[in-house]
Design a protein around this motif. Structure first.
Motif, short mmCIF file in Angstrom:
data_model
loop_
_atom_site.label_atom_id
_atom_site.label_comp_id
_atom_site.label_asym_id
_atom_site.label_seq_id
_atom_site.Cartn_x
_atom_site.Cartn_y
_atom_site.Cartn_z
N GLY A 261 7.85 20.28 -12.91
CA GLY A 261 8.06 21.70 -13.22
C GLY A 261 6.78 22.33 -13.70
O GLY A 261 5.75 21.67 -13.81
N PRO A 262 6.81 23.60 -14.03
CA PRO A 262 5.60 24.28 -14.47
C PRO A 262 5.06 23.77 -15.81
O PRO A 262 3.89 23.92 -16.10
N ASP A 263 5.90 23.14 -16.61
CA ASP A 263 5.45 22.64 -17.92
C ASP A 263 4.96 21.20 -17.88
O ASP A 263 4.49 20.68 -18.89
N ASP A 264 5.10 20.52 -16.74
CA ASP A 264 4.69 19.12 -16.62
C ASP A 264 3.18 19.05 -16.37
O ASP A 264 2.69 19.57 -15.37
N PRO A 265 2.41 18.41 -17.28
CA PRO A 265 0.96 18.39 -17.12
C PRO A 265 0.44 17.26 -16.22
O PRO A 265 -0.76 17.13 -16.05
N SER A 266 1.32 16.44 -15.62
CA SER A 266 0.86 15.24 -14.95
C SER A 266 0.29 15.47 -13.56
O SER A 266 -0.45 14.65 -13.05
N GLY A 267 0.61 16.56 -12.89
CA GLY A 267 0.12 16.78 -11.54
C GLY A 267 -0.23 18.23 -11.29
O GLY A 267 -0.28 19.03 -12.21
N PHE A 268 -0.47 18.57 -10.01
CA PHE A 268 -0.78 19.96 -9.72
C PHE A 268 0.02 20.53 -8.56
O PHE A 268 -0.11 21.71 -8.24
N ILE A 269 0.87 19.73 -7.90
CA ILE A 269 1.75 20.24 -6.85
C ILE A 269 3.19 20.12 -7.35
O ILE A 269 3.66 19.03 -7.64
N GLU A 270 3.86 21.24 -7.45
CA GLU A 270 5.23 21.23 -7.99
C GLU A 270 6.23 20.76 -6.95
O GLU A 270 6.18 21.19 -5.79
N VAL A 271 7.12 19.86 -7.36
CA VAL A 271 8.16 19.34 -6.48
C VAL A 271 9.28 20.37 -6.39
O VAL A 271 9.79 20.83 -7.40
N ALA B 46 0.83 -1.20 0.00
CA ALA B 46 0.00 0.00 0.00
C ALA B 46 0.87 1.26 0.00
O ALA B 46 0.53 2.25 -0.66
N ALA B 47 1.99 1.23 0.71
CA ALA B 47 2.91 2.38 0.71
C ALA B 47 3.51 2.58 -0.68
O ALA B 47 3.62 3.72 -1.15
N ALA B 48 3.86 1.49 -1.34
CA ALA B 48 4.39 1.60 -2.70
C ALA B 48 3.32 2.13 -3.65
O ALA B 48 3.60 2.97 -4.52
N ALA B 49 2.09 1.66 -3.50
CA ALA B 49 0.99 2.13 -4.34
C ALA B 49 0.70 3.61 -4.08
O ALA B 49 0.45 4.38 -5.01
N VAL C 33 4.32 16.78 2.02
CA VAL C 33 3.10 16.59 2.80
C VAL C 33 2.06 15.85 1.97
O VAL C 33 1.38 14.93 2.46
N ALA C 34 1.92 16.21 0.70
CA ALA C 34 0.95 15.55 -0.17
C ALA C 34 1.33 14.09 -0.39
O ALA C 34 0.46 13.20 -0.38
N VAL D 129 0.87 6.63 -6.82
CA VAL D 129 -0.26 7.54 -7.08
C VAL D 129 0.18 8.99 -6.91
O VAL D 129 -0.16 9.85 -7.73
N ALA D 130 0.96 9.26 -5.87
CA ALA D 130 1.44 10.62 -5.65
C ALA D 130 2.34 11.07 -6.79
O ALA D 130 2.20 12.19 -7.29
N GLU D 131 3.27 10.22 -7.19
CA GLU D 131 4.20 10.58 -8.28
C GLU D 131 3.46 10.76 -9.61
O GLU D 131 3.79 11.65 -10.39
N ARG D 132 2.49 9.92 -9.87
CA ARG D 132 1.83 9.91 -11.17
C ARG D 132 0.75 10.98 -11.31
O ARG D 132 0.59 11.58 -12.36
N PHE D 133 -0.03 11.21 -10.24
CA PHE D 133 -1.22 12.05 -10.38
C PHE D 133 -1.19 13.35 -9.56
O PHE D 133 -1.95 14.26 -9.87
#
Length: 66
Positions: free
Chosen positions: A28-38, A12-15, A47-48, A19-23
């Motif tokens: 960066g600002p040009d990456d469309p895959s998520g909404f919280i910038e690393v 479950a931790a791996a999953a 935190v997310a 999910v966090a990495e993928r969605f």
């Protein structure tokens, strides 16, 4: 805690991390895959990621104990 529970929580931790990495997180600002910038250091991205892992681990634990 037995081995089965430990394996379920590890999966479950791996999953949750996947999910966090993928969605949720984006590189960066040009990456469309998520909404919280690393960003470097401790921040909202960490935190997310932790919250996502915790929620998925709790759900997995609840549904395997039911």
């Amino acid at each position: 805690m037995n081995v089965k529970t430990l394996l379920i929580l590890t999966g479950a931790a791996a999953a949750g991390n996947f999910v966090a990495e993928r969605f949720l997180l984006k590189d960066g600002p040009d990456d469309p895959s998520g909404f919280i910038e690393v960003k470097p250091g401790f921040g909202m991205d960490d935190v997310a990621r932790a919250a996502t892992i915790a929620v998925i681990a709790m759900l997995a634990y609840k549904f395997t104990k039911a």
